[in-house]
Motif scaffolding. Structure first.
Motif, mmCIF file in Angstrom:
data_model
loop_
_atom_site.group_PDB
_atom_site.id
_atom_site.type_symbol
_atom_site.label_atom_id
_atom_site.label_comp_id
_atom_site.label_asym_id
_atom_site.label_seq_id
_atom_site.Cartn_x
_atom_site.Cartn_y
_atom_site.Cartn_z
ATOM 1 N N GLU A 1 0.763 -1.261 -0.068
ATOM 2 C CA GLU A 1 0.074 -0.034 -0.122
ATOM 3 C C GLU A 1 0.830 1.197 0.037
ATOM 4 O O GLU A 1 0.689 2.166 -0.662
ATOM 5 C CB GLU A 1 -1.022 0.156 1.137
ATOM 6 N N ILE A 2 1.891 1.375 0.805
ATOM 7 C CA ILE A 2 2.811 2.610 0.972
ATOM 8 C C ILE A 2 3.614 2.748 -0.220
ATOM 9 O O ILE A 2 3.774 3.956 -0.495
ATOM 10 C CB ILE A 2 3.421 2.547 2.317
ATOM 11 N N LYS B 1 -1.061 7.794 -5.105
ATOM 12 C CA LYS B 1 -2.305 7.594 -4.433
ATOM 13 C C LYS B 1 -2.830 8.926 -4.413
ATOM 14 O O LYS B 1 -2.441 9.638 -3.383
ATOM 15 C CB LYS B 1 -1.975 6.759 -3.253
ATOM 16 N N LEU C 1 -2.760 10.875 -0.466
ATOM 17 C CA LEU C 1 -2.134 9.917 0.394
ATOM 18 C C LEU C 1 -0.534 10.140 0.439
ATOM 19 O O LEU C 1 -0.127 10.308 -0.756
ATOM 20 C CB LEU C 1 -2.710 8.376 0.205
ATOM 21 N N VAL C 2 -0.051 9.286 1.405
ATOM 22 C CA VAL C 2 1.283 9.373 1.364
ATOM 23 C C VAL C 2 1.713 8.282 0.374
ATOM 24 O O VAL C 2 1.352 7.061 0.331
ATOM 25 C CB VAL C 2 1.843 9.010 2.874
ATOM 26 N N HIS D 1 -0.984 15.559 3.879
ATOM 27 C CA HIS D 1 -0.500 15.172 5.163
ATOM 28 C C HIS D 1 0.891 16.080 5.420
ATOM 29 O O HIS D 1 1.831 15.968 4.735
ATOM 30 C CB HIS D 1 -0.010 13.656 5.531
ATOM 31 N N PHE E 1 5.682 5.873 7.834
ATOM 32 C CA PHE E 1 4.998 4.678 7.458
ATOM 33 C C PHE E 1 5.993 3.442 7.714
ATOM 34 O O PHE E 1 5.424 2.457 8.106
ATOM 35 C CB PHE E 1 4.310 4.517 6.047
ATOM 36 N N THR F 1 -0.491 6.645 11.882
ATOM 37 C CA THR F 1 -0.159 6.215 10.290
ATOM 38 C C THR F 1 -1.155 5.061 10.162
ATOM 39 O O THR F 1 -1.670 4.900 9.109
ATOM 40 C CB THR F 1 1.170 5.506 10.344
ATOM 41 N N GLY G 1 -7.462 7.966 3.994
ATOM 42 C CA GLY G 1 -6.887 6.836 4.819
ATOM 43 C C GLY G 1 -7.524 5.607 4.901
ATOM 44 O O GLY G 1 -7.178 4.544 5.101
ATOM 45 N N ALA H 1 -7.249 3.564 2.069
ATOM 46 C CA ALA H 1 -5.606 3.116 1.796
ATOM 47 C C ALA H 1 -5.800 1.607 2.577
ATOM 48 O O ALA H 1 -5.102 0.476 2.211
ATOM 49 C CB ALA H 1 -4.816 3.932 2.440
ATOM 50 N N ASP H 2 -6.286 1.735 3.620
ATOM 51 C CA ASP H 2 -6.518 0.360 4.642
ATOM 52 C C ASP H 2 -7.343 -0.801 3.822
ATOM 53 O O ASP H 2 -6.907 -1.803 3.892
ATOM 54 C CB ASP H 2 -7.113 0.735 6.021
HETATM 55 N N1 LIG Z 1 -0.670 6.021 2.443
HETATM 56 C C1 LIG Z 1 -1.372 6.590 3.268
HETATM 57 N N2 LIG Z 1 -1.364 8.074 3.690
HETATM 58 C C2 LIG Z 1 -2.162 8.552 4.449
HETATM 59 N N3 LIG Z 1 -2.882 7.905 5.125
HETATM 60 C C3 LIG Z 1 -2.775 6.419 5.066
HETATM 61 N N4 LIG Z 1 -3.537 5.555 5.989
HETATM 62 C C4 LIG Z 1 -3.091 4.358 5.344
HETATM 63 N N5 LIG Z 1 -2.317 4.449 4.387
HETATM 64 C C5 LIG Z 1 -2.107 5.668 4.135
#
Ligand SMILES: Nc1ncnc2[nH]cnc12
Ligand SMILES: CC(C)(COP(=O)(O)OP(=O)(O)OC[C@H]1O[C@@H](n2cnc3c(N)ncnc32)[C@H](O[C@H]2O[C@H](COP(=O)(O)OP(=O)(O)OP(=O)(O)O)[C@@H](O)[C@H]2O)[C@@H]1O)[C@@H](O)C(=O)NCCC(=O)NCCS
Length: 304
Positions: free
Chosen positions: A40-41, A46, A49-50, A58, A66, A119, A284, A287-288
């Motif tokens: 995911e990260i 994305k 998102l980060v 953010h 992360f 996070t 977020g 993303a989960d």
């Molecule tokens: N990549 C991401 N960026 C911001 N919030 C998140 N929560 C889970 N993954 C994330």
């Protein structure tokens, strides 16, 4: 195992309930959960998102935050799995009372590692429940697939929404947004057995892989489908209902207009990213659910 965590990091909760838990071998389930968070990260771009390109909406966390967080919580997925496995005699909702302290202790490990930045609070909850459900199913020698895993999570969380209904405290975004709008957030998703994943992102993800598309293309499509359908409390906490409608409608418009988002032209996603940054919106929760999507698809691919 991708990361090792000093044995002393596990909480007193774990030591009291399962004193031998740190002597148990690392599980393939925990490795899969850790990999799901890394997938995911690393996925880029994305929107909001980060990722490897920027920190999205953010200013308090970045890609390295992360990575440090994943290192801190990785070992806990073993604990979640064994907790489900070693409590096979318990039925659904009784399990939640046993594992909740473990989840809160894991949250503590995350906050210590990130200097208080949130996070993976939602990911610990959702992926942690998946690991508990897997341990429970495997210990009982029950059939294991994405349906039975998600049904077991729903059974574990069958009463969790009561805490939103009966609670007068509005300590967290999730609790506040339930009172304001009736959104049930991560709790509702788990209590429903991750239906947003089962109905939307997982079928698309698997179909694209079967058509020969790359994992990146399949993950990006799954994320956009999640953003178009998920009532993400992170988005609502930052931008209210207007923000959620913008994210859902824009994601759907891009899906309708472009179909697939292929590596040779990701411009629409970079543009969407900038729009969400300008509006301070971050999905977020989606993303989960993307991590859950990858996990369920990979678990079945490895085991069926
Ligand atoms: N990549 C991401 N960026 C911001 N919030 C998140 N929560 C889970 N993954 C994330
Ligand atoms: C059950 C709890 C986890 C519920 O906590 P809370 O009351 O806060 O409830 P929610 O707001 O509903 O959810 C918390 C996080 O869950 C993610 N999420 C949100 N909506 C959804 C959804 N529809 N489906 C699935 N998941 C959802 C989201 O987590 C991700 O985003 C966070 C990072 O984004 P960010 O915007 O930075 O978030 P903040 O820092 O909070 O905002 P800013 O200040 O920056 O603006 C990160 O957490 C991601 O994971 C929601 O944030 C809790 O009560 C609980 O029980 N915890 C203990 C753990 C446990 O029970 N474990 C047992 C199973 S092992």
């Amino acid at each position: 195992m991708l990361f090792s965590v000093a044995q002393s990091d596990t909480s007193s909760v774990v030591q009291q309930r399962l004193p031998f838990i740190n002597q148990l071998p690392a599980t393939r389930v925990a490795t899969l959960a850790t990999t799901a968070l890394l997938k995911e990260i690393y996925l880029t771009p994305k929107p909001g998102l980060v990722d490897r390109h920027n920190s999205g909406a953010h200013n308090d966390m970045d890609f390295q935050t992360f990575i440090v967080s994943i290192q801190a919580i990785s070992k806990w997925f073993d604990n979640f799995y064994y907790c489900g496995y070693l409590h096979k005699e318990l039925e659904g909702s009784s399990l939640l009372n046993v594992i909740r302290p473990l989840g809160i202790a894991c949250e503590k490990a995350m906050f210590e590692a990130t200097q208080g930045i949130n996070t993976h609070k939602g990911a610990i909850f959702s992926l942690g429940l998946i690991c508990v459900a897997l341990g429970h199913l495997e210990a009982r020698r029950e059939q294991v697939n994405h349906v039975t895993i998600c049904n077991r999570v729903a059974s574990i969380c069958q009463n969790i929404l009561n805490e939103l209904v009966t609670s007068n405290r509005q300590k967290t975004a999730g609790e506040r947004l339930y009172k304001l709008y009736g959104f049930t957030g991560a709790r509702g998703e788990a209590a429903a057995g991750f239906t947003t994943v089962i109905q939307y992102s997982l079928p698309i993800y698997i179909a694209l892989l079967r058509q020969g598309h790359s994992e990146q293309t399949a993950l990006l499509q799954a994320l956009m489908v999640l953003m178009a359908h998920n009532n993400d409390t992170n988005v609502v906490a930052r931008g209210g209902l207007e923000g959620l409608i913008f994210v859902q409608e824009t994601a759907q418009k891009l899906l309708d207009q472009y179909g697939l988002f292929l590596p040779e032209d990701l411009t629409p996603l970079f543009t969407f990213d900038q729009q969400l940054i300008d509006k301070n919106l971050s999905p977020g929760g989606s993303a989960d659910l993307l991590s859950i999507t990858w996990f369920l698809a990979q678990y079945e691919a490895n085991n069926l």
